[in-house]
Design a protein around this motif. Sequence first.
Motif, PDB file in Angstrom:
ATOM      1  N   ILE A 154       0.832  -1.204   0.000  1.00  0.00           N
ATOM      2  CA  ILE A 154       0.000   0.000   0.000  1.00  0.00           C
ATOM      3  C   ILE A 154       0.867   1.255   0.000  1.00  0.00           C
ATOM      4  N   GLU A 155       1.957   1.238   0.737  1.00  0.00           N
ATOM      5  CA  GLU A 155       2.840   2.407   0.788  1.00  0.00           C
ATOM      6  C   GLU A 155       3.443   2.690  -0.585  1.00  0.00           C
ATOM      7  N   ARG A 156       3.849   1.647  -1.299  1.00  0.00           N
ATOM      8  CA  ARG A 156       4.366   1.852  -2.660  1.00  0.00           C
ATOM      9  C   ARG A 156       3.301   2.495  -3.549  1.00  0.00           C
ATOM     10  N   LEU A 157       2.079   1.954  -3.465  1.00  0.00           N
ATOM     11  CA  LEU A 157       0.969   2.488  -4.250  1.00  0.00           C
ATOM     12  C   LEU A 157       0.661   3.923  -3.831  1.00  0.00           C
TER      13      LEU A 157
ATOM     14  N   ASN B 159     -14.264  14.082  -2.585  1.00  0.00           N
ATOM     15  CA  ASN B 159     -15.265  14.625  -3.503  1.00  0.00           C
ATOM     16  C   ASN B 159     -14.952  16.050  -3.941  1.00  0.00           C
ATOM     17  N   GLU B 160     -14.167  16.777  -3.154  1.00  0.00           N
ATOM     18  CA  GLU B 160     -13.813  18.156  -3.491  1.00  0.00           C
ATOM     19  C   GLU B 160     -12.662  18.254  -4.490  1.00  0.00           C
ATOM     20  N   LEU B 161     -12.042  17.125  -4.816  1.00  0.00           N
ATOM     21  CA  LEU B 161     -10.918  17.128  -5.754  1.00  0.00           C
ATOM     22  C   LEU B 161     -11.406  17.306  -7.192  1.00  0.00           C
ATOM     23  N   PRO B 162     -10.532  17.815  -8.062  1.00  0.00           N
ATOM     24  CA  PRO B 162     -10.865  17.799  -9.489  1.00  0.00           C
ATOM     25  C   PRO B 162     -11.069  16.344  -9.934  1.00  0.00           C
ATOM     26  N   SER B 163     -11.831  16.138 -10.984  1.00  0.00           N
ATOM     27  CA  SER B 163     -12.240  14.782 -11.371  1.00  0.00           C
ATOM     28  C   SER B 163     -11.053  13.836 -11.607  1.00  0.00           C
ATOM     29  N   ASN B 164      -9.968  14.314 -12.222  1.00  0.00           N
ATOM     30  CA  ASN B 164      -8.835  13.419 -12.481  1.00  0.00           C
ATOM     31  C   ASN B 164      -8.133  13.015 -11.183  1.00  0.00           C
ATOM     32  N   ALA B 165      -7.993  13.930 -10.241  1.00  0.00           N
ATOM     33  CA  ALA B 165      -7.393  13.608  -8.940  1.00  0.00           C
ATOM     34  C   ALA B 165      -8.343  12.729  -8.126  1.00  0.00           C
ATOM     35  N   ARG B 166      -9.639  13.009  -8.207  1.00  0.00           N
ATOM     36  CA  ARG B 166     -10.639  12.203  -7.498  1.00  0.00           C
ATOM     37  C   ARG B 166     -10.594  10.761  -7.987  1.00  0.00           C
ATOM     38  N   SER B 167     -10.473  10.591  -9.284  1.00  0.00           N
ATOM     39  CA  SER B 167     -10.396   9.247  -9.859  1.00  0.00           C
ATOM     40  C   SER B 167      -9.154   8.505  -9.351  1.00  0.00           C
ATOM     41  N   LEU B 168      -8.017   9.211  -9.310  1.00  0.00           N
ATOM     42  CA  LEU B 168      -6.785   8.599  -8.790  1.00  0.00           C
ATOM     43  C   LEU B 168      -6.955   8.179  -7.327  1.00  0.00           C
ATOM     44  N   MET B 169      -7.561   9.045  -6.529  1.00  0.00           N
ATOM     45  CA  MET B 169      -7.737   8.765  -5.106  1.00  0.00           C
ATOM     46  C   MET B 169      -8.704   7.608  -4.896  1.00  0.00           C
ATOM     47  N   ASN B 170      -9.802   7.591  -5.634  1.00  0.00           N
ATOM     48  CA  ASN B 170     -10.761   6.481  -5.505  1.00  0.00           C
ATOM     49  C   ASN B 170     -10.126   5.159  -5.916  1.00  0.00           C
ATOM     50  N   ASP B 171      -9.327   5.178  -6.983  1.00  0.00           N
ATOM     51  CA  ASP B 171      -8.615   3.959  -7.398  1.00  0.00           C
ATOM     52  C   ASP B 171      -7.654   3.504  -6.306  1.00  0.00           C
ATOM     53  N   PHE B 172      -6.948   4.460  -5.704  1.00  0.00           N
ATOM     54  CA  PHE B 172      -6.023   4.126  -4.614  1.00  0.00           C
ATOM     55  C   PHE B 172      -6.761   3.449  -3.462  1.00  0.00           C
ATOM     56  N   CYS B 173      -7.894   4.000  -3.061  1.00  0.00           N
ATOM     57  CA  CYS B 173      -8.658   3.445  -1.942  1.00  0.00           C
ATOM     58  C   CYS B 173      -9.151   2.034  -2.261  1.00  0.00           C
ATOM     59  N   GLN B 174      -9.674   1.851  -3.459  1.00  0.00           N
ATOM     60  CA  GLN B 174     -10.157   0.523  -3.860  1.00  0.00           C
ATOM     61  C   GLN B 174      -9.013  -0.478  -3.945  1.00  0.00           C
ATOM     62  N   ASN B 175      -7.893  -0.052  -4.516  1.00  0.00           N
ATOM     63  CA  ASN B 175      -6.736  -0.948  -4.623  1.00  0.00           C
ATOM     64  C   ASN B 175      -6.146  -1.267  -3.259  1.00  0.00           C
ATOM     65  N   SER B 176      -6.161  -0.310  -2.345  1.00  0.00           N
ATOM     66  CA  SER B 176      -5.659  -0.563  -0.985  1.00  0.00           C
ATOM     67  C   SER B 176      -6.494  -1.639  -0.300  1.00  0.00           C
ATOM     68  N   GLU B 177      -7.809  -1.535  -0.423  1.00  0.00           N
ATOM     69  CA  GLU B 177      -8.682  -2.560   0.158  1.00  0.00           C
ATOM     70  C   GLU B 177      -8.415  -3.921  -0.466  1.00  0.00           C
ATOM     71  N   ALA B 178      -8.213  -3.959  -1.777  1.00  0.00           N
ATOM     72  CA  ALA B 178      -7.926  -5.217  -2.459  1.00  0.00           C
ATOM     73  C   ALA B 178      -6.600  -5.812  -1.966  1.00  0.00           C
ATOM     74  N   ILE B 179      -5.615  -4.966  -1.750  1.00  0.00           N
ATOM     75  CA  ILE B 179      -4.316  -5.423  -1.243  1.00  0.00           C
ATOM     76  C   ILE B 179      -4.478  -6.038   0.143  1.00  0.00           C
TER      77      ILE B 179
END
Length: 157
Positions: free
Chosen positions: A70-73, A102-122
């Motif tokens: 998760i830290e690498r990601l 939710n307050e992030l610009p859409s491209n940053a929001r997408s990156l953050m949501n992907d990070f959260c989902q991938n962290s849970e998967a890890i």
Amino acid sequence: MINQVNHLSTIKLSSTKIILTLGLSTLGIVTGLTPEYNFQSNAITINNQAFAQNFSDAELTRYAQAAVEIERLRRSTFANIEAIVGEERSSQLACHQQNSINELPSNARSLMNDFCQNSEAIVRRNGLSMNQFNQITQQVRQNDALRSRLRDITRQL
């Protein structure tokens, strides 16, 4: 007759104490907080200190593996987010703070949501639930001996 009334008020008071105790216990289980009621001063205090748990070396190894991944990601994701919103704003982001995401610009929001989902998967891929992972994280922050054990296990990875 007076003895019967006193006896009934004692029972009623005891029932109130039991109900209050059960309510506070349930609150503690649900929220992870430790509520305490002092009957002498009629004061409720709430602590967020979880009781120390013993984690096996296998659990700590799975935790360490997940945490390293998760830290690498996190580093790569947050470098990309910082390029969009700046370092100060990205340092305030966390998966459990959906409003800030939710307050992030859409491209940053997408990156953050992907990070959260991938962290849970890890975490799951390493054989832990999110609750277990978060409990270990909290205990490692509060318990020097556990932190030392985890450091030793992480060095062996």
